[in-house]
Design an enzyme around this catalytic site. Sequence first.
Site, PDB file in Angstrom:
ATOM      1  N   SER A   1       0.824  -1.215  -0.026  1.00 53.83           N
ATOM      2  CA  SER A   1       0.069   0.082   0.129  1.00 53.83           C
ATOM      3  C   SER A   1       0.923   1.166   0.057  1.00 53.83           C
ATOM      4  CB  SER A   1      -1.000   0.071   1.279  1.00 53.83           C
ATOM      5  OG  SER A   1      -1.744   1.022   1.283  1.00 53.83           O
TER       6      SER A   1
ATOM      7  N   LYS B   1      -1.086  -0.898  -4.483  1.00 55.17           N
ATOM      8  CA  LYS B   1      -2.285  -0.130  -4.074  1.00 55.17           C
ATOM      9  C   LYS B   1      -1.883   1.363  -3.756  1.00 55.17           C
ATOM     10  CE  LYS B   1      -4.420  -0.418  -0.038  1.00 55.17           C
ATOM     11  NZ  LYS B   1      -5.249  -1.040   0.908  1.00 55.17           N
TER      12      LYS B   1
ATOM     13  N   LYS C   1      -3.093   4.971  -2.403  1.00 53.15           N
ATOM     14  CA  LYS C   1      -4.097   5.575  -1.306  1.00 53.15           C
ATOM     15  C   LYS C   1      -4.623   6.969  -2.397  1.00 53.15           C
ATOM     16  CE  LYS C   1      -4.327   3.500   2.447  1.00 53.15           C
ATOM     17  NZ  LYS C   1      -5.493   2.875   2.909  1.00 53.15           N
TER      18      LYS C   1
ATOM     19  N   ASP D   1      -7.374   3.101  -3.194  1.00 56.80           N
ATOM     20  CA  ASP D   1      -7.939   2.926  -2.171  1.00 56.80           C
ATOM     21  C   ASP D   1      -8.369   4.269  -1.518  1.00 56.80           C
ATOM     22  OD1 ASP D   1      -9.088   2.384   0.476  1.00 56.80           O
ATOM     23  OD2 ASP D   1      -7.294   1.825   1.418  1.00 56.80           O
TER      24      ASP D   1
ATOM     25  N   GLU E   1     -11.296   0.587  -3.774  1.00 55.06           N
ATOM     26  CA  GLU E   1     -11.399   0.333  -2.546  1.00 55.06           C
ATOM     27  C   GLU E   1     -12.232   1.306  -1.884  1.00 55.06           C
ATOM     28  OE1 GLU E   1      -9.125  -1.356   1.626  1.00 55.06           O
ATOM     29  OE2 GLU E   1      -8.144  -1.291  -0.384  1.00 55.06           O
TER      30      GLU E   1
ATOM     31  N   ASP F   1     -14.208  -2.182   2.311  1.00 51.10           N
ATOM     32  CA  ASP F   1     -13.321  -2.515   3.518  1.00 51.10           C
ATOM     33  C   ASP F   1     -14.228  -1.838   4.689  1.00 51.10           C
ATOM     34  OD1 ASP F   1     -11.591  -2.295   5.412  1.00 51.10           O
ATOM     35  OD2 ASP F   1     -10.184  -0.750   4.378  1.00 51.10           O
TER      36      ASP F   1
ATOM     37  N   LYS G   1     -10.345  -7.629   6.880  1.00 51.61           N
ATOM     38  CA  LYS G   1      -9.398  -7.222   7.866  1.00 51.61           C
ATOM     39  C   LYS G   1      -9.929  -7.809   9.248  1.00 51.61           C
ATOM     40  CE  LYS G   1      -7.770  -2.823   6.106  1.00 51.61           C
ATOM     41  NZ  LYS G   1      -7.756  -1.380   6.142  1.00 51.61           N
TER      42      LYS G   1
ATOM     43  N   GLY H   1      -4.695  -4.692   5.598  1.00 54.98           N
ATOM     44  CA  GLY H   1      -3.361  -4.547   6.727  1.00 54.98           C
ATOM     45  C   GLY H   1      -3.811  -3.146   7.425  1.00 54.98           C
TER      46      GLY H   1
END
Length: 369
Positions: free
Chosen positions: A136, A162, A164, A190, A215, A240, A264, A292
Amino acid sequence: MRIENIELRRVSMPLVRPFRTSFGTITERQISLVHVSTAHAEGWAECAAEVWPLYSSEFIDASDLVIRDHLIPRLQALGDALTAERVGNALAPVKGHQMSKAVLETAILDAQLRENGQSFGGYLGAVHDSVPAGVSVGIMDSVDELLEAVAGYLEQGYLRIKLKIEPGWDLEPVRAVRERFGPDLLLQVDANTAYSLADARHLARLDPFDLLLIEQPLGERDLLGHAALARLISTPVCLDESIESAKDAAAAISLGACSIINVKPSRVGGYLEARRIHDVAAAHGVPVWCGGMLETGIGRAANVALAGLPNFVLPGDTSASDRYYARDLTAPFVLEDGHLRVPTGPGTGVAVLPEVLAEVTRSRSDIRF
């Protein structure tokens, strides 16, 4: 299994570099560890609650309080009948506090499995010896800085990137990464709830970049909004924060709010509920992957074991230890051809390093059973 003592320990773990999301920037993790001791074994787990209630309503100081004053007394009431499988029902009358419940269940399960000589992966039903690792990548000050970071992670062997994103940091960085590293890169984004359904036309501009998924683009309670968004964009929607139980997963799938789920364990109350979410998703043909929370080796070991289950078909946020920490609380997890090995020893299969633990400890207390 009879518990003799539960130790609550607060540690501070500096990150190797700041990690920025739409919620803010983290430079170190304050972590509550739970250490369960029995006559024959011990178990460890870490609470994923953060300092501020931004990712979820939970935060670390409140978590410590609810664990000490509300959850542990309910476990003490079970006496010798206490097992990891009974923790969920025992704590159910306490509303919410999934991360606090998860850390207790996990520590007790770790001790129970160590006492029985069984591995975490074996208990959960893992079918893989190793799992593919993604990474991430936080929001950065410039696209050039982002490209340099992504190049470094790919050089290390990570199999999926991934990014952000948030309003103002989405199309440009995604376009730059896709153009620089090509169409074969497994790439996803995400949003951490940073958008609204009114942004659907804007988010549709991500479709040409052939992302694995987007996400949690909308608020965690907005299942209907996610279902509407999924009809307006071609990028698969992954949930998520919206998924806190197997029932939530079933509802989201039935509504068409997602076609992929990030599991998660800390967010859903523990690994037993995480396994139920895996099973529900598998029954509906919906793939899952393991998210995570910047875990140390304590939490990472259990996550890697969970990611070994058969419906975890996408690389998870199961990065190597050096992604976040110069020194981990356990022997470091190391990438091997883009994968992490599933521990095979009893319990989570890792041991806490006492010298590192002592150095990062800020406080501790014991609760005798």
